[in-house]
Design a protein around this motif. Structure first.
Motif, PDB file in Angstrom:
ATOM      1  N   LYS A  99     -48.478 -27.058 104.936  1.00 15.04           N
ATOM      2  CA  LYS A  99     -48.681 -26.279 106.155  1.00 15.04           C
ATOM      3  C   LYS A  99     -47.349 -25.970 106.841  1.00 15.04           C
ATOM      4  CE  LYS A  99     -50.999 -26.760 110.579  1.00 15.04           C
ATOM      5  NZ  LYS A  99     -51.631 -27.757 111.451  1.00 15.04           N
ATOM      6  N   LEU A 100     -46.448 -26.936 106.829  1.00 13.19           N
ATOM      7  CA  LEU A 100     -45.255 -26.816 107.675  1.00 13.19           C
ATOM      8  C   LEU A 100     -43.985 -26.390 106.945  1.00 13.19           C
ATOM      9  CD1 LEU A 100     -45.697 -29.937 109.994  1.00 13.19           C
ATOM     10  CD2 LEU A 100     -46.340 -27.580 110.452  1.00 13.19           C
ATOM     11  N   PHE A 101     -43.898 -26.718 105.685  1.00 13.58           N
ATOM     12  CA  PHE A 101     -42.645 -26.421 104.972  1.00 13.58           C
ATOM     13  C   PHE A 101     -42.675 -25.023 104.355  1.00 13.58           C
ATOM     14  CE2 PHE A 101     -40.737 -30.870 103.832  1.00 13.58           C
ATOM     15  CZ  PHE A 101     -40.712 -31.177 105.174  1.00 13.58           C
ATOM     16  N   SER A 102     -41.487 -24.466 104.262  1.00 16.09           N
ATOM     17  CA  SER A 102     -41.352 -23.183 103.592  1.00 16.09           C
ATOM     18  C   SER A 102     -41.476 -23.418 102.087  1.00 16.09           C
ATOM     19  CB  SER A 102     -39.974 -22.603 103.930  1.00 16.09           C
ATOM     20  OG  SER A 102     -39.614 -21.627 103.003  1.00 16.09           O
ATOM     21  N   SER A 103     -42.211 -22.547 101.403  1.00 13.80           N
ATOM     22  CA  SER A 103     -42.269 -22.702  99.946  1.00 13.80           C
ATOM     23  C   SER A 103     -42.169 -21.334  99.291  1.00 13.80           C
ATOM     24  CB  SER A 103     -43.562 -23.398  99.524  1.00 13.80           C
ATOM     25  OG  SER A 103     -44.643 -22.524  99.678  1.00 13.80           O
ATOM     26  N   LYS A 104     -41.303 -21.239  98.316  1.00 10.44           N
ATOM     27  CA  LYS A 104     -41.147 -19.976  97.593  1.00 10.44           C
ATOM     28  C   LYS A 104     -41.515 -20.243  96.138  1.00 10.44           C
ATOM     29  CE  LYS A 104     -39.145 -17.345 100.841  1.00 10.44           C
ATOM     30  NZ  LYS A 104     -39.885 -16.223 101.386  1.00 10.44           N
ATOM     31  N   LYS A 105     -42.079 -19.238  95.502  1.00 12.96           N
ATOM     32  CA  LYS A 105     -42.461 -19.398  94.095  1.00 12.96           C
ATOM     33  C   LYS A 105     -41.883 -18.266  93.261  1.00 12.96           C
ATOM     34  CE  LYS A 105     -46.757 -22.010  93.663  1.00 12.96           C
ATOM     35  NZ  LYS A 105     -48.169 -21.885  94.013  1.00 12.96           N
TER      36      LYS A 105
END
Ligand code: MN
Ligand code: MN
Length: 471
Positions: A18-24
């Protein structure tokens, strides 16, 4: 006990999600159908890149294609309505395309600005000489290059010669099957001991970038410079020119050959001039492919001279963009500055992609990676953000919403680690016209080399980004 620990773990995982940035990786986000569209689209792009080696060719290609899409030359003072499509060609080297929107022009326009010039070797005005029975052209490099990368690369020549009688003779040689190519020579390693001790900026010096163009003599025992004479005879037969005509010529030596797929998976494209034809083409084709009239008037600007600082009549420091907006505004009985103040711009240019072989030049958390989508760059510049227009948080926020709403895969990037180097784009010149502007484009490996590399997924996401912005 064990079960409780698992609960805690899943709780922290949920919170992280929910809180962390995540890139794929785009390859994990794009489904089969989208990947097919992406690869098909990149074939179109490769076709353009192979034909548009210099700005004149890119301008010609896009104007011809635009005409087929119903674009007509812009006429000052004419009444325009929603759905009308016009273009303005500036001296054959820069173009503005406009699709009039359903909303009033006084609400501002949306523009995407890319450049169609790329680093290369330009011929000097007195280029032809013979040395030890070999004929050469003298060059002055155009844009920022690592000079040692350009010898032993097959080169094509493109441009024009304006003859004494005023006739403009096009020159395009080296890119067609069966054409000869040209080349800058380099030393064999066996005898390069001294050369390799030179500073890397001098391994091949500017005045050593001489292009080899022939080696057979004119059959006559009397004349001196017989090789030069034979070449001049051939050029006279082919183009009707004499040596003096080079003073009014623009001839550019560029890497010969077509773009190629790279990798067993064909996921990358290698070729000359991705910077910035990859943003030029994605912006242009997004405008051409628009299936309905845009809300705000959409403009695509393909500029020249970016690689030498945007000065000159066809560069974006020139007033032609401002004049065009003034004339367009006048068609709607508006002031040009009012239109500009309410306009928004994507400065469409490439950014440096993270290269795993040279990881130290970028700061990982803020670097752009290949296959992570179109790269948005809030600021460029160097040493304390000098020379950047630095987009506002509000404008960045707006662009972010547009990208997310359209399902565009995007990332942020910066041009290198702090205080290492840097660079700029046309963003600042457009922002200085009171237009909200931000940099966005495709991440590139080996930028400014004779053979630059982009990832197909990024090219396609950039096309999607421009489509979403202009619709
Ligand atoms: Mn560029
Ligand atoms: Mn560049």
């Amino acid at each position: 006990m064990a079960a409780k620990k698992t609960d805690k773990q899943s709780e922290s995982k949920l919170l992280k999600d929910k809180l962390f940035s995540s890139k794929k990786h785009a390859g994990l986000l794009m489904d089969k159908d989208e990947m097919k569209k992406c690869f098909d689209y990149c074939e179109e792009y490769k076709d353009f890149l192979g034909q548009a080696k210099i700005e004149r060719q890119a301008a010609k290609f896009t104007v011809e294609a635009a005409k087929a899409h119903g674009y007509v030359p812009f006429e000052k003072g004419k009444k325009y309505k929603a759905g009308d499509k016009v273009y303005y060609l500036n001296r054959g080297k820069a173009v503005i395309f406009a699709h009039i929107g359903t909303k009033d022009v006084h609400e501002g326009v949306r523009l995407v600005a890319a450049h169609i010039d790329s680093p290369r070797l330009d011929l000097k005005q007195n280029p032809l000489f013979e040395q030890d029975e070999v004929a050469y052209f003298k060059t002055h490099y155009y844009g920022g290059i690592k000079k040692y990368q350009w010898p032993t690369v097959p080169l094509a020549l493109h441009g024009v010669i304006v003859r004494a009688d005023g006739e403009v003779i096009p020159v395009n040689i080296g890119d067609d099957e069966g054409d000869p190519v040209f080349v800058v020579t380099n030393l064999l390693p066996h005898l390069a001991q001294e050369q390799m001790k030179r500073a890397s900026t001098e391994i091949v010096k500017g005045e050593e970038l001489n292009i080899m163009i022939g080696s057979l003599p004119f059959r006559d025992d009397e004349a001196s410079e017989k090789v030069k004479l034979f070449i001049m005879q051939l050029l006279n037969e082919k183009y009707g020119i004499t040596e003096d005509d080079f003073v009014s010529a623009e001839l550019d030596a560029v890497p010969a050959g077509k773009p190629r797929d790279i990798g067993f998976d064909r996921s990358l494209i290698g070729g000359y001039g991705h910077d910035d034809k990859v943003c030029a083409y994605t912006a242009f084709s997004a405008l051409m492919d628009m299936d309905k009239t845009p809300e705000k008037t959409a403009l695509v600007i393909l500029a020249d001279k970016e690689e030498t600082g945007s000065d000159g009549v066809t560069g974006l420091k020139s007033a032609y963009l401002r004049y065009f907006i003034n004339d367009l505004a006048a068609c709607f009985k508006m002031d040009g500055y009012t239109v500009l103040s309410r306009s928004e711009c994507l400065s469409a240019d490439v950014n440096a992609a993270f290269d795993p072989t040279f990881p130290d030049v970028l700061e990982r958390r803020n670097a752009a990676f290949i296959n992570y989508g179109v790269c948005i760059t809030k600021f460029t510049g160097a040493r304390g953000k000098s020379g950047t227009s630095d987009a506002s948080a509000e404008f960045m926020g707006k662009i972010r919403r547009i990208m997310n709403d359209a399902g565009v895969i995007w990332q942020t990037g910066e041009l290198g680690r702090v205080d290492l180097g840097g660079g700029g784009t046309v963003a600042a010149y457009i922002a200085n016209l009171d237009v909200d502007t931000i940099d966005i484009g495709v991440p590139v490996l080996c930028m400014h080399a004779p053979f630059e590399i982009v990832a197909k997924t990024d090219v396609y996401q950039t096309y999607k980004a421009f489509t979403a912005f202009m619709k």
